[in-house]
Design a protein around this motif. Sequence first.
Motif, PDB file in Angstrom:
ATOM      1  N   LEU A  13       9.681   0.174   0.794  1.00  0.00           N
ATOM      2  CA  LEU A  13       8.768  -0.964   0.878  1.00  0.00           C
ATOM      3  C   LEU A  13       7.321  -0.488   0.719  1.00  0.00           C
ATOM      4  O   LEU A  13       6.547  -1.073  -0.037  1.00  0.00           O
ATOM      5  N   MET A  14       6.967   0.587   1.399  1.00  0.00           N
ATOM      6  CA  MET A  14       5.610   1.129   1.294  1.00  0.00           C
ATOM      7  C   MET A  14       5.324   1.644  -0.112  1.00  0.00           C
ATOM      8  O   MET A  14       4.213   1.492  -0.620  1.00  0.00           O
ATOM      9  N   ASP A  15       6.326   2.251  -0.738  1.00  0.00           N
ATOM     10  CA  ASP A  15       6.135   2.762  -2.097  1.00  0.00           C
ATOM     11  C   ASP A  15       5.928   1.635  -3.099  1.00  0.00           C
ATOM     12  O   ASP A  15       5.113   1.748  -4.007  1.00  0.00           O
ATOM     13  N   SER A  16       6.646   0.561  -2.953  1.00  0.00           N
ATOM     14  CA  SER A  16       6.570  -0.521  -3.933  1.00  0.00           C
ATOM     15  C   SER A  16       5.453  -1.517  -3.638  1.00  0.00           C
ATOM     16  O   SER A  16       4.936  -2.147  -4.556  1.00  0.00           O
ATOM     17  N   ARG A  17       5.073  -1.643  -2.374  1.00  0.00           N
ATOM     18  CA  ARG A  17       4.056  -2.641  -2.027  1.00  0.00           C
ATOM     19  C   ARG A  17       2.873  -1.995  -1.318  1.00  0.00           C
ATOM     20  O   ARG A  17       2.277  -2.582  -0.422  1.00  0.00           O
ATOM     21  N   TYR A  18       2.515  -0.786  -1.745  1.00  0.00           N
ATOM     22  CA  TYR A  18       1.447  -0.025  -1.103  1.00  0.00           C
ATOM     23  C   TYR A  18       0.115  -0.789  -1.081  1.00  0.00           C
ATOM     24  O   TYR A  18      -0.698  -0.593  -0.199  1.00  0.00           O
ATOM     25  N   ALA A  19      -0.127  -1.649  -2.066  1.00  0.00           N
ATOM     26  CA  ALA A  19      -1.407  -2.368  -2.148  1.00  0.00           C
ATOM     27  C   ALA A  19      -1.437  -3.607  -1.250  1.00  0.00           C
ATOM     28  O   ALA A  19      -2.501  -4.170  -1.016  1.00  0.00           O
TER      29      ALA A  19
END
Length: 141
Positions: A13-19
Amino acid sequence: METVVHLRRARDLMDSRYADPLDLDAMASEAGFSRYHFAREFRNTFGETPGGYLSRRRVERAKELLASANLTVTEICMVVGFTSLGSFSRRFTELVGCPPTEYRRRMVARGGPPPIPGCFAMAWGRPLPAIADKHPGEPPP
């Protein structure tokens, strides 16, 4: 072992939605843990806190943009998910060893591909509308 699978979901989740504005509760929810248990297990498993991992991913993306996009440092700060230029610059310097403006200067001095216009970089980061459900000739919603 099952704990790692749940923690990887949160890391993905953090990798794909870091922004996105991800907080500890959202990450813990993705893993199916309470926020305190999640923070403790994440650090034990991956060697850094969830917040540290997320900010590191944001800095990695910022490095790419500083080297290749025609955006200001402030625009890049916001595009990658930081809400404060000061915290972005501090974390960037901590991880990279120099401030973002110095990093950009070094990358420009090395040469490389021409910078991507800022409008393309900004549009590229936005999600595209779902078109799978549309039929040809159908007006947009």
